[in-house]
Write a protein that holds these residues in place. Structure first.
Motif, mmCIF file in Angstrom:
data_model
loop_
_atom_site.group_PDB
_atom_site.id
_atom_site.type_symbol
_atom_site.label_atom_id
_atom_site.label_comp_id
_atom_site.label_asym_id
_atom_site.label_seq_id
_atom_site.Cartn_x
_atom_site.Cartn_y
_atom_site.Cartn_z
ATOM 1 N N PRO A 141 -9.639 11.222 -16.219
ATOM 2 C CA PRO A 141 -8.638 11.233 -15.184
ATOM 3 C C PRO A 141 -8.938 10.526 -14.028
ATOM 4 O O PRO A 141 -10.201 10.509 -13.455
ATOM 5 N N ASP A 142 -8.121 9.939 -13.211
ATOM 6 C CA ASP A 142 -8.451 9.350 -11.912
ATOM 7 C C ASP A 142 -7.449 10.334 -10.884
ATOM 8 O O ASP A 142 -6.407 10.381 -10.932
ATOM 9 N N PRO A 143 -8.509 10.903 -9.828
ATOM 10 C CA PRO A 143 -7.776 11.796 -8.983
ATOM 11 C C PRO A 143 -6.501 11.014 -8.221
ATOM 12 O O PRO A 143 -5.864 11.860 -7.598
ATOM 13 N N GLN A 144 -6.593 9.583 -8.209
ATOM 14 C CA GLN A 144 -5.662 9.101 -7.464
ATOM 15 C C GLN A 144 -4.255 8.958 -8.458
ATOM 16 O O GLN A 144 -3.148 8.675 -7.737
ATOM 17 N N CYS A 145 -4.258 9.096 -9.636
ATOM 18 C CA CYS A 145 -3.345 9.090 -10.580
ATOM 19 C C CYS A 145 -3.284 10.443 -11.385
ATOM 20 O O CYS A 145 -4.109 10.484 -12.243
ATOM 21 N N ASP A 146 -2.492 11.103 -10.761
ATOM 22 C CA ASP A 146 -2.557 12.771 -11.045
ATOM 23 C C ASP A 146 -1.112 13.204 -11.762
ATOM 24 O O ASP A 146 -0.763 14.329 -11.536
ATOM 25 N N LEU A 147 -0.296 12.293 -12.158
ATOM 26 C CA LEU A 147 0.926 12.764 -13.161
ATOM 27 C C LEU A 147 0.707 13.376 -14.223
ATOM 28 O O LEU A 147 -0.577 13.063 -14.845
ATOM 29 N N ASN A 148 1.522 13.569 -15.066
ATOM 30 C CA ASN A 148 1.617 14.095 -16.438
ATOM 31 C C ASN A 148 1.708 12.819 -17.424
ATOM 32 O O ASN A 148 2.992 12.368 -17.528
ATOM 33 N N TYR A 149 0.619 12.139 -17.750
ATOM 34 C CA TYR A 149 0.675 10.869 -18.228
ATOM 35 C C TYR A 149 0.812 11.126 -19.787
ATOM 36 O O TYR A 149 0.662 10.290 -20.641
ATOM 37 N N THR A 150 0.791 12.294 -20.402
ATOM 38 C CA THR A 150 0.716 12.567 -21.701
ATOM 39 C C THR A 150 -0.382 11.898 -22.405
ATOM 40 O O THR A 150 -0.400 11.193 -23.339
ATOM 41 N N LEU A 176 -4.685 -1.738 -9.073
ATOM 42 C CA LEU A 176 -3.587 -1.358 -8.080
ATOM 43 C C LEU A 176 -2.551 -0.974 -8.636
ATOM 44 O O LEU A 176 -1.826 0.095 -8.200
ATOM 45 N N ASN A 177 -2.029 -1.520 -9.840
ATOM 46 C CA ASN A 177 -0.534 -1.280 -10.323
ATOM 47 C C ASN A 177 -0.518 0.362 -10.551
ATOM 48 O O ASN A 177 0.612 0.901 -10.255
ATOM 49 N N ASP A 178 -1.482 0.808 -11.389
ATOM 50 C CA ASP A 178 -1.506 2.162 -11.514
ATOM 51 C C ASP A 178 -1.080 3.213 -10.512
ATOM 52 O O ASP A 178 -0.368 4.207 -10.444
ATOM 53 N N ILE A 179 -2.073 3.090 -9.440
ATOM 54 C CA ILE A 179 -1.811 3.767 -8.209
ATOM 55 C C ILE A 179 -0.641 3.424 -7.713
ATOM 56 O O ILE A 179 0.074 4.422 -7.017
ATOM 57 N N TYR A 180 -0.200 2.318 -7.303
ATOM 58 C CA TYR A 180 1.169 1.915 -6.837
ATOM 59 C C TYR A 180 2.166 2.601 -7.509
ATOM 60 O O TYR A 180 3.123 3.223 -6.998
ATOM 61 N N GLU A 181 2.209 2.574 -8.882
ATOM 62 C CA GLU A 181 3.184 3.221 -9.502
ATOM 63 C C GLU A 181 3.386 4.743 -9.547
ATOM 64 O O GLU A 181 4.624 5.381 -9.098
ATOM 65 N N THR A 182 2.161 5.343 -9.557
ATOM 66 C CA THR A 182 2.075 6.809 -9.179
ATOM 67 C C THR A 182 2.603 7.037 -7.745
ATOM 68 O O THR A 182 3.432 8.190 -7.655
ATOM 69 N N ASN A 183 2.129 6.471 -6.851
ATOM 70 C CA ASN A 183 2.245 6.798 -5.381
ATOM 71 C C ASN A 183 4.199 6.805 -5.237
ATOM 72 O O ASN A 183 4.726 7.489 -4.534
ATOM 73 N N ALA A 184 4.532 5.685 -5.783
ATOM 74 C CA ALA A 184 6.065 5.699 -5.605
ATOM 75 C C ALA A 184 6.799 6.450 -6.450
ATOM 76 O O ALA A 184 7.704 6.956 -5.550
ATOM 77 N N LEU A 185 6.501 7.098 -7.430
ATOM 78 C CA LEU A 185 7.168 8.238 -8.087
ATOM 79 C C LEU A 185 6.978 9.302 -7.380
ATOM 80 O O LEU A 185 8.031 10.197 -7.079
ATOM 81 N N GLU A 234 0.636 -1.116 -0.075
ATOM 82 C CA GLU A 234 0.060 -0.037 -0.064
ATOM 83 C C GLU A 234 0.856 1.234 -0.061
ATOM 84 O O GLU A 234 0.566 2.216 -0.500
ATOM 85 N N ASP A 235 1.811 1.021 0.665
ATOM 86 C CA ASP A 235 2.940 2.375 0.804
ATOM 87 C C ASP A 235 3.909 2.250 -0.467
ATOM 88 O O ASP A 235 4.701 3.264 -0.229
ATOM 89 N N ALA A 236 4.211 1.274 -1.246
ATOM 90 C CA ALA A 236 5.000 1.066 -2.372
ATOM 91 C C ALA A 236 6.271 1.546 -1.929
ATOM 92 O O ALA A 236 7.198 2.020 -2.710
ATOM 93 N N THR A 237 6.711 0.998 -0.750
ATOM 94 C CA THR A 237 8.241 1.070 -0.133
ATOM 95 C C THR A 237 9.141 0.731 -1.197
ATOM 96 O O THR A 237 10.140 1.207 -1.268
ATOM 97 N N SER A 238 8.966 -0.578 -1.536
ATOM 98 C CA SER A 238 10.038 -1.328 -2.227
ATOM 99 C C SER A 238 10.120 -0.687 -3.484
ATOM 100 O O SER A 238 11.489 -0.346 -4.056
ATOM 101 N N LEU A 239 9.039 -0.122 -4.234
ATOM 102 C CA LEU A 239 9.150 0.547 -5.715
ATOM 103 C C LEU A 239 9.950 1.776 -5.273
ATOM 104 O O LEU A 239 10.915 2.348 -6.170
#
Length: 330
Positions: A290-299, A228-237, A193-198
């Protein structure tokens, strides 16, 4: 061909081959199994056809390539689920960096459009559902995303020491700066949940490259379009790069290509290098809501023109495989 390499004038004992795949030759195995089942009289001792077993091992591709090209250096076949492609490039670069090889043919391939595999992914709950048009079914980072579609493909790279490339007048696509690995041990498809490893992986990869997040011009995401993946990747970044991440353009190719599984990392890296060559930020297709939990510049939707001198590539695999690499223009 693209590398303009003369295979007749090279030290084959110092020429390695790394071809990864996320699984063995399922199609060949299936054909042998069907022959065995449909013609039992041909197998009175009830033994499985040897040809099927010879085609099935995961290392078959790497051995076949090395044999065909008479490459006598190290031959490896990494298997790291959907991170296999990027891991293969990493292993190839390491063979050169550690002095085992001067040149390495590295990449990955995957052919997973097989009923048994598609059924397995369906049971895992990772495939896109309830769609009318397969072209718009995979929606990375979209609020309505619900999974990916499986694709097939392959990509290979010629890796060599800079001095060798310069001596033969080659024009490299990029410099391999560094690559790093980690593991999220949450489960087959579960993620922290906290994406610590990534988060740690991204930070460590940038540290090894001696680069700050602001020096990265583009991030090619794993972006599977699963919940799960897309939120996980977003949060880690966001955790790894801080506010700087909002200034770095990112994108996922899976809306356009599908998920190539073991070939994903190599094929996506190849397209990323073409983007670097042409100074283009590739788009994330099918990102409409857009997903509010995925808020990066995804082009979303449309590519943009921008100088790309450096990029970060991320790849993940079922079971927790995590890979990251930094490449730089030369």
């Amino acid at each position: 061909h693209d590398a303009k390499f003369d295979f007749e004038d090279c030290n084959r004992q110092r020429f390695g081959c790394v071809v990864g795949t996320s699984k063995g030759g399922f199609q060949s195995f299936k054909k042998s199994a069907q022959q065995f089942a449909n013609h039992p009289a041909n197998h009175p001792d009830k033994s499985f056809p040897l040809a099927g077993l010879e085609e099935f091992p995961a290392n078959r591709a790497s051995v076949e390539v090395a044999t065909t090209l008479n490459l006598q250096g190290a031959v490896l076949c990494p298997v790291a689920a959907c991170a296999t492609g990027l891991v293969s490039l990493m292993q190839g670069a390491n063979l050169i960096a550690n002095g085992y090889c001067d040149t390495v043919l590295a990449g990955s391939s995957d052919a997973s459009l097989q009923e048994i595999l598609l059924g397995s992914y369906n049971r895992m709950g990772v495939l896109a559902k309830n769609f009318e048009n397969p072209q718009t079914a995979c929606k990375p980072f979209d609020k309505t995303r619900n999974g990916f579609l499986v694709g097939e493909g392959a990509a290979m790279f010629l890796l060599e020491e800079a001095a060798f490339a310069e001596a033969r007048g080659a024009t490299p696509y990029a410099e391999w700066v560094t690559g790093h690995l980690a593991t999220d041990i949450s489960g087959l498809t579960s993620l922290e949940e906290d994406a610590t490893s990534l988060t740690w992986l991204i930070q460590n990869c940038l540290q090894q490259a001696k680069m700050s997040p602001s020096e990265i011009d583009y991030i090619n995401l794993h972006g599977t379009a699963t919940r799960l993946n897309d939120i996980y990747e977003t949060n880690a970044l966001k955790k790894a790069c801080g506010r700087t991440i909002y200034d770095i353009p990112c994108s996922s190719f899976k809306g356009a290509l599908g998920h190539l599984l073991g070939a994903a990392g190599s094929v996506e890296t190849a397209f990323s290098l073409l983007a670097m060559r042409d100074n283009i930020i590739p788009p994330t297709l099918n990102l409409t809501t857009p997903d509010p939990q995925c808020d990066l510049n995804y082009t979303p939707h449309i590519a943009s023109s921008q100088t790309v001198n450096s990029l970060l590539k991320l790849s993940f695999g079922f079971g927790g495989h995590l890979a990251a690499a930094v490449l730089r223009a030369v």
